[in-house]
Write a protein that holds these residues in place. Structure first.
Motif, PDB file in Angstrom:
ATOM      1  N   GLY A  33       9.717  10.354  -8.536  1.00 36.49           N
ATOM      2  CA  GLY A  33       9.110   9.166  -7.616  1.00 36.49           C
ATOM      3  C   GLY A  33       8.069   8.519  -8.788  1.00 36.49           C
ATOM      4  O   GLY A  33       6.824   7.478  -8.191  1.00 36.49           O
ATOM      5  N   GLY A  34       8.080   9.362  -9.670  1.00 36.06           N
ATOM      6  CA  GLY A  34       6.176   9.285 -10.553  1.00 36.06           C
ATOM      7  C   GLY A  34       5.480  10.539  -9.987  1.00 36.06           C
ATOM      8  O   GLY A  34       5.256  11.208  -9.632  1.00 36.06           O
ATOM      9  N   ALA A  35       3.971   9.847 -10.470  1.00 34.40           N
ATOM     10  CA  ALA A  35       2.873  10.334 -10.810  1.00 34.40           C
ATOM     11  C   ALA A  35       2.777  11.332  -9.257  1.00 34.40           C
ATOM     12  O   ALA A  35       3.119   9.904  -7.832  1.00 34.40           O
ATOM     13  CB  ALA A  35       1.440  10.118 -11.218  1.00 34.40           C
ATOM     14  N   ARG A  36       2.194  12.586  -8.832  1.00 35.01           N
ATOM     15  CA  ARG A  36       1.827  13.240  -7.732  1.00 35.01           C
ATOM     16  C   ARG A  36       0.477  12.353  -7.522  1.00 35.01           C
ATOM     17  O   ARG A  36      -0.598  13.072  -7.913  1.00 35.01           O
ATOM     18  CB  ARG A  36       1.825  14.171  -6.975  1.00 35.01           C
ATOM     19  CG  ARG A  36       1.840  14.514  -5.971  1.00 35.01           C
ATOM     20  CD  ARG A  36       2.222  16.414  -6.017  1.00 35.01           C
ATOM     21  NE  ARG A  36       3.199  16.825  -5.644  1.00 35.01           N
ATOM     22  CZ  ARG A  36       3.575  17.473  -6.769  1.00 35.01           C
ATOM     23  NH1 ARG A  36       2.792  18.797  -7.151  1.00 35.01           N
ATOM     24  NH2 ARG A  36       4.508  17.976  -7.120  1.00 35.01           N
ATOM     25  N   VAL A  37      -0.272  10.708  -6.953  1.00 35.63           N
ATOM     26  CA  VAL A  37      -0.987  10.379  -6.654  1.00 35.63           C
ATOM     27  C   VAL A  37      -2.553  11.316  -6.311  1.00 35.63           C
ATOM     28  O   VAL A  37      -3.496  10.898  -6.523  1.00 35.63           O
ATOM     29  CB  VAL A  37      -1.229   9.059  -6.079  1.00 35.63           C
ATOM     30  CG1 VAL A  37      -0.340   8.440  -6.966  1.00 35.63           C
ATOM     31  CG2 VAL A  37      -0.952   9.258  -4.770  1.00 35.63           C
ATOM     32  N   THR A  38      -2.338  12.157  -5.355  1.00 40.53           N
ATOM     33  CA  THR A  38      -2.752  12.912  -4.528  1.00 40.53           C
ATOM     34  C   THR A  38      -2.767  14.139  -5.759  1.00 40.53           C
ATOM     35  O   THR A  38      -3.863  14.820  -5.374  1.00 40.53           O
ATOM     36  CB  THR A  38      -2.535  13.914  -3.385  1.00 40.53           C
ATOM     37  OG1 THR A  38      -1.286  14.627  -3.867  1.00 40.53           O
ATOM     38  CG2 THR A  38      -1.842  12.974  -2.339  1.00 40.53           C
ATOM     39  N   GLU A  39      -2.700  14.216  -6.503  1.00 42.78           N
ATOM     40  CA  GLU A  39      -3.087  15.178  -7.924  1.00 42.78           C
ATOM     41  C   GLU A  39      -4.213  14.899  -9.108  1.00 42.78           C
ATOM     42  O   GLU A  39      -4.747  15.661 -10.237  1.00 42.78           O
ATOM     43  CB  GLU A  39      -2.128  16.277  -8.270  1.00 42.78           C
ATOM     44  CG  GLU A  39      -1.722  16.617  -7.255  1.00 42.78           C
ATOM     45  CD  GLU A  39      -1.015  18.187  -7.593  1.00 42.78           C
ATOM     46  OE1 GLU A  39      -0.483  18.668  -8.804  1.00 42.78           O
ATOM     47  OE2 GLU A  39      -0.138  18.624  -6.757  1.00 42.78           O
ATOM     48  N   GLN A  40      -3.612  13.458  -9.131  1.00 38.66           N
ATOM     49  CA  GLN A  40      -4.949  12.306  -9.943  1.00 38.66           C
ATOM     50  C   GLN A  40      -4.864  12.865 -11.455  1.00 38.66           C
ATOM     51  O   GLN A  40      -3.643  12.862 -11.994  1.00 38.66           O
ATOM     52  CB  GLN A  40      -6.219  12.099  -9.934  1.00 38.66           C
ATOM     53  CG  GLN A  40      -6.006  11.097  -8.663  1.00 38.66           C
ATOM     54  CD  GLN A  40      -5.427   9.329  -8.354  1.00 38.66           C
ATOM     55  OE1 GLN A  40      -5.852   8.977  -9.563  1.00 38.66           O
ATOM     56  NE2 GLN A  40      -5.009   9.885  -7.953  1.00 38.66           N
ATOM     57  N   MET A  41      -6.133  13.456 -12.280  1.00 37.21           N
ATOM     58  CA  MET A  41      -6.490  14.075 -12.645  1.00 37.21           C
ATOM     59  C   MET A  41      -5.170  14.816 -14.033  1.00 37.21           C
ATOM     60  O   MET A  41      -5.136  15.533 -14.430  1.00 37.21           O
ATOM     61  CB  MET A  41      -7.904  14.146 -13.260  1.00 37.21           C
ATOM     62  CG  MET A  41      -8.484  13.042 -13.213  1.00 37.21           C
ATOM     63  SD  MET A  41      -8.425  11.602 -14.780  1.00 37.21           S
ATOM     64  CE  MET A  41      -7.959  12.742 -15.735  1.00 37.21           C
ATOM     65  N   GLY A  42      -4.977  15.925 -12.208  1.00 33.40           N
ATOM     66  CA  GLY A  42      -4.236  16.858 -12.683  1.00 33.40           C
ATOM     67  C   GLY A  42      -2.797  16.165 -13.157  1.00 33.40           C
ATOM     68  O   GLY A  42      -2.207  17.213 -14.583  1.00 33.40           O
ATOM     69  N   ALA A  43      -2.294  15.240 -13.262  1.00 37.39           N
ATOM     70  CA  ALA A  43      -1.105  14.803 -13.177  1.00 37.39           C
ATOM     71  C   ALA A  43      -1.070  14.179 -14.314  1.00 37.39           C
ATOM     72  O   ALA A  43      -0.072  13.852 -15.601  1.00 37.39           O
ATOM     73  CB  ALA A  43       0.440  13.879 -11.862  1.00 37.39           C
ATOM     74  N   LEU A  44      -2.073  13.574 -14.420  1.00 37.59           N
ATOM     75  CA  LEU A  44      -2.305  12.362 -15.760  1.00 37.59           C
ATOM     76  C   LEU A  44      -2.434  13.601 -17.384  1.00 37.59           C
ATOM     77  O   LEU A  44      -1.946  12.983 -18.269  1.00 37.59           O
ATOM     78  CB  LEU A  44      -3.360  11.353 -15.541  1.00 37.59           C
ATOM     79  CG  LEU A  44      -4.168  10.759 -17.094  1.00 37.59           C
ATOM     80  CD1 LEU A  44      -3.100   9.480 -17.458  1.00 37.59           C
ATOM     81  CD2 LEU A  44      -4.723  10.062 -16.416  1.00 37.59           C
ATOM     82  N   SER A  45      -3.164  14.482 -16.889  1.00 32.64           N
ATOM     83  CA  SER A  45      -3.533  15.010 -17.617  1.00 32.64           C
ATOM     84  C   SER A  45      -1.767  16.256 -18.398  1.00 32.64           C
ATOM     85  O   SER A  45      -1.675  15.774 -19.333  1.00 32.64           O
ATOM     86  CB  SER A  45      -4.153  16.580 -17.608  1.00 32.64           C
ATOM     87  OG  SER A  45      -4.062  16.791 -18.817  1.00 32.64           O
ATOM     88  N   GLN A  46      -1.310  16.490 -17.538  1.00 26.69           N
ATOM     89  CA  GLN A  46       0.088  16.572 -17.845  1.00 26.69           C
ATOM     90  C   GLN A  46       0.992  15.542 -18.359  1.00 26.69           C
ATOM     91  O   GLN A  46       2.049  16.812 -19.112  1.00 26.69           O
ATOM     92  CB  GLN A  46       0.791  17.679 -16.260  1.00 26.69           C
ATOM     93  CG  GLN A  46       0.131  18.493 -16.115  1.00 26.69           C
ATOM     94  CD  GLN A  46      -0.183  19.652 -17.187  1.00 26.69           C
ATOM     95  OE1 GLN A  46       1.117  20.642 -17.901  1.00 26.69           O
ATOM     96  NE2 GLN A  46      -0.953  20.846 -17.287  1.00 26.69           N
TER      97      GLN A  46
END
Length: 518
Positions: free
Chosen positions: A133-146
């Motif tokens: 479903g895409g990025a896990r918005v509850t993890e924000q920068m962690g997901a974006l960085s990965q």
């Protein structure tokens, strides 16, 4: 087994079983109702029975906000590991939609990066099964960085090990760039989609109403964008075709592609070509039938069939050897190359060159597609990609001119000047700077205009021009063609040429890398 070990073993076996259940039976049933298999069912079909070994089953997510710290996400929604496909090694990651919709969190991303690192380090292909479903918005920068870390891994592995992406559900947002950085993409009809912004965001930002399939479904990416290499009927066919694709590919860039003992005869004559290829240049014919006749029976594996249909690409076997086939399709645009065909062909050529796969080019090309639309869509910069790709390639390159080979199209389909090791021509070949009609209109414009019967004079001049310049003997006389061969001997001559060039040793210029046209 000692009692203390029995209790410990049973405890961890139960824990393994619980984690392997992902989001549980209810959510798995929902996936089945959609026509989808679960992540573990897909892995079982991809790998040879009993060969898959999982790693990082016990990995835990690190989200702490919005109550996520109170939830368990088994394997953090992605399964990674290694096993054998067709008896050869392969790495995999498979997103589990039953675990918070397979959303991409920090630990989830680290697991995928880990298996790509392993694939590159140990020299095995990697298959990515995307269903998220895409990025896990509850993890924000962690997901974006990965996401960034994942893209970095794909680039590092590019040209080192084959990377295959299977879109077996939604792939939304920034994660869509992960498959785009891989070598091949297969999609599944009706259940898969891929876009950088989903329908709700599209409607909110650009006020356009759409749905997932219209925005980024298999028909869109198979026919219009060219992102997908093939649309499969269901999950099972997708995994079967992935296994077949892997059978043509080397494990890494240091190996030759896998040879298979051929069932087809090397000396089989291909006289059927005389019935397929018309001597009348105005008549069309099916280039796919030519491919079926020339290469080992049943071995052609076509890619991007619905996209840029004026060019045919795919893998085949020639006396058991894997080759990349690039062929003009006279049934579409008369075989002319447009901007989409140039993109399609050049990327395939560069993949073959990176992974030691010889190239066989079948020419029937009147040139690059001309006109306002073609120019405005960048035929110059896109067409240059074909020239660049063939010139850069150091693998064996063999070309056969079937019929038309005009102007820049002749060069772009791998002429001697672009590094072809061998160039053959059939007696039907027309090799020239410009087609006879255009040339005669320029050379004899005044004479034709002044004639009492302009059409008669034009026809006479065209016949003279054809006889003098537009034939294979003229090109062969100037050593642009190595031999003029009969249709019946095409298979045999291609095999002899291929096996003579298999040990070709050619290095490119001493440089960091070239700058490809865009």
């Amino acid at each position: 087994m000692a009692p203390e070990w029995k209790d410990l073993t049973e405890k961890f076996q139960a824990e393994r079983q619980r984690l392997r259940a992902g989001g549980g039976a209810e959510l798995q049933a929902k996936e089945h109702a959609k026509g989808k298999l679960t992540a573990r069912e897909r892995i079982d079909l991809l790998f040879d029975p009993g060969t898959f070994e999982e790693v990082d089953l016990f990995a835990k997510h690190i989200g702490r906000d919005y109550g996520l710290d109170k939830r368990e996400l088994p394997a953090d929604g992605v399964i990674i590991g290694y096993g054998e496909v067709n008896g050869r090694g392969c790495m995999v990651y498979a997103e589990d939609f039953t675990v918070v919709a397979g959303t991409f969190g920090e630990r989830h991303g680290r697991k995928i990066c880990k298996i790509i690192d392993m694939a590159r380090k140990y020299g095995y292909p990697v298959v990515g099964i995307n269903d998220s479903g895409g990025a896990r918005v509850t993890e924000q920068m962690g997901a974006l960085s990965q996401y960034g870390q994942l893209f970095y891994r794909h680039v590092a592995a590019s040209g080192v090990v084959p990377q295959i992406a299977l879109i077996m559900g939604p792939v939304a947002g920034g994660q869509a760039y992960s498959p785009a950085l891989m070598d091949f993409i297969f999609m599944v009809d009706k259940t898969s989609s891929m876009f950088i912004a989903g329908p709700p965001l599209v409607e909110a930002v650009v006020y356009e109403k759409t749905d997932e399939q219209s925005l980024g479904g298999p028909k869109v990416h198979g026919r219009i964008t060219g992102v997908s290499d093939g649309t499969m009927a269901d999950d099972r066919q997708c995994l079967e075709q992935t296994r077949r694709l892997l059978s043509y590919l080397p494990l890494n860039n240091k190996e030759a592609p896998p040879y298979e003992e051929p069932e087809d005869r090397a000396d089989r004559e291909t006289e059927e070509l005389e019935q397929i290829i018309p001597t009348d240049q105005k008549k069309l014919y099916n280039m796919r039938r030519v491919i079926e006749v020339v290469f080992d029976r049943g071995s052609f594996f076509e890619l991007k069939k619905e996209f840029a249909q004026n060019l045919i690409i795919g893998f085949a076997r020639l006396n058991g050897h894997v080759v990349g086939v690039v062929a003009n399709n006279p049934m579409k645009y008369n075989g002319a190359l447009d901007y989409n065909a140039a993109d399609k062909g050049s990327r395939f050529i560069r993949f073959c060159d990176a992974f030691n796969i010889p190239l066989i080019s079948l020419q029937d090309v009147p040139g690059f597609l001309i006109g306002t639309r073609s120019e405005h869509n960048g035929i110059i910069r896109h067409g240059a990609k074909m020239l660049y790709a063939y010139a850069e390639a150091t693998v064996p390159k063999i070309t056969c001119v079937v019929r038309k080979a005009y102007a820049g199209g002749y060069l772009a389909m791998c002429s001697k000047d672009l590094g072809a090791d061998l160039v053959f021509a059939l007696p039907t070949a027309e090799i020239c700077l410009m087609g006879p009609q255009g040339a005669v209109n320029i050379l004899f414009r005044k004479e034709i205009a002044a004639a009492q019967d302009p059409e008669k004079v034009r026809a006479e001049r065209e016949a003279e021009f054809m006889e003098r310049y537009v034939n294979p003997t003229y090109a062969a006389g100037l050593q642009h063609v190595d031999d003029i061969i009969m249709p019946a001997e095409l298979r045999r001559r291609l095999i002899k040429g291929l096996e003579m060039t298999l040990d070709k040793d050619e290095e490119g210029p001493d440089r960091k890398h070239g700058i490809t046209p865009v």
